[in-house]
Design an enzyme around this catalytic site. Structure first.
Site, short mmCIF file in Angstrom:
data_model
loop_
_atom_site.label_atom_id
_atom_site.label_comp_id
_atom_site.label_asym_id
_atom_site.label_seq_id
_atom_site.Cartn_x
_atom_site.Cartn_y
_atom_site.Cartn_z
N LYS A 32 83.29 58.55 62.10
CA LYS A 32 82.66 58.73 60.79
C LYS A 32 82.98 57.52 59.93
O LYS A 32 84.14 57.11 59.84
CB LYS A 32 83.16 60.02 60.14
CG LYS A 32 82.88 61.26 60.98
CD LYS A 32 83.41 62.54 60.34
CE LYS A 32 83.09 63.74 61.23
NZ LYS A 32 83.59 65.01 60.65
N LYS A 48 79.71 75.23 65.00
CA LYS A 48 81.07 75.39 64.49
C LYS A 48 81.70 76.66 65.08
O LYS A 48 81.06 77.72 65.10
CB LYS A 48 81.07 75.48 62.96
CG LYS A 48 80.72 74.17 62.26
CD LYS A 48 81.82 73.15 62.43
CE LYS A 48 81.54 71.89 61.62
NZ LYS A 48 82.64 70.91 61.71
#
Length: 341
Positions: free
Chosen positions: A226, A118
């Site tokens: 997703k 991240k």
């Protein structure tokens, strides 16, 4: 010509009372802050063919959350398509921690061949990102490293950041900027400069009313898909097929119940060129099953999971949070009912 993919209509919509009767709301502690939270709340449903998860983040409106409920109903009431593979390679995920904590985070995943890092966290700098990525490279010299900015940069910042981070070798950069037009511009500038970083679209797929627009715009080299935000395994498969781009399957910070749906999608894709972001159960201090879906030697084997009654009780959300989730379920069901025949 690509066209918007409609929400598929499963054979039957269960009654709202049936959903409410089998609902469990839990709050699971995180090992480290992720997406700005240290507790992940989710609503679990026990359907006739398996467990299902409904966990749209609180900021999602009811219309958008309808896709998450459609995915949960597919999992619990209709089941998944037949798989093409049973072993799914997965990546480790390193949140926006300080560089000195990277070895601690990686240790929870065991052996892996790919790591998602991240970056662009609010309140941090590019120096923080570079140090974190460098720490991953030092710990795993041969691993594929991808970075995820969650749309946190603008175009100039993204180009500068990815030019710098490319020095350690990046497999791809996920959603460096928030807009599809911005993704296309970042991709063009990196390509023109000879910077070898592929662009992956995540939010520009799952949060768009037309998830194929990113492919039409030439804004990405691959898609991050997703299950829950796209409305289920079958709809995600349709999107990937119509987009004509390679896909990597990722999670939405799910329990093992939600990860099971992600594995179902990864198992059904005709090709699976990238390790999937489905090892995120390791970010929780506990799961809701006694046999969680965690990585073993860089992969997760496809199998069903069942929530444990003791864990559901132990991690049960407070009464007011349970009421909040059940009220949300009622509202979102009403939205979904309008599109369901």
């Amino acid at each position: 010509m690509l066209s918007p993919v409609p929400l598929p209509v499963p054979p039957a919509l269960p009654q709202l009372d049936e959903l409410l009767a089998c609902a469990h709301v839990v709050s699971l502690p995180m090992r480290v802050k992720f997406r700005g939270i240290l507790e992940r709340e989710t609503l679990l449903l026990r359907g006739p063919v398996g467990w299902a998860e409904f966990c749209p983040f609180p900021e999602y409106d009811d219309a958008e959350a309808g896709r998450w409920l459609a995915a949960a109903i597919e999992a619990g009431w209709h089941g998944f398509p037949a798989p093409l593979r049973s072993l799914i390679p997965v990546n480790a995920t390193v949140p926006a921690v300080s560089a000195d904590r990277v070895p601690e985070v990686l240790a929870r995943f065991g052996r892996v061949d790919a790591v998602k890092v991240k970056v662009a966290e609010r309140g941090q700098t590019l120096d923080d990102d570079a140090a974190r990525v460098a720490a991953v490279r030092a710990a795993l010299p041969g691993a594929a490293i991808r970075v995820d900015a969650n749309g946190g940069w603008d175009v100039p910042a993204a180009v500068a950041a990815l030019t710098r981070l490319a020095a350690v070798g990046l497999e791809y950069a996920e959603q460096p900027v928030p807009t599809i037009e911005g993704l296309a511009e970042v991709r063009r500038q990196l390509r023109d400069a000879g910077t070898p970083v592929l662009i992956a679209a995540d939010e520009s797929v799952r949060k768009e009313s037309d998830p194929l627009r990113v492919a039409r715009a030439g804004a990405a080299d691959l898609l991050v898909v997703k299950v829950a935000p796209l409305g289920g395994v079958r709809r995600a498969l349709d999107i990937v097929a119509q987009a004509g781009l390679p896909a990597v399957v990722s999670s939405a910070l799910d329990t093992s119940v939600g990860i099971r749906a992600g594995l179902a999608l990864a198992a059904c894709l005709p090709e699976l060129p990238y390790a999937c972001g489905l090892a995120t159960v390791s970010l929780f201090t506990s799961d809701i099953t006694l046999d969680p879906l965690v990585a073993d030697d860089g992969a997760i084997r496809l199998r069903d999971v069942s929530a444990d009654a003791g864990l559901l009780s132990h991690f049960a959300a407070s009464a007011d949070r349970r009421d909040w989730w059940l009220d949300r379920l009622r509202r979102v069901y009403g939205q979904l009912l309008l599109t369901w025949d």
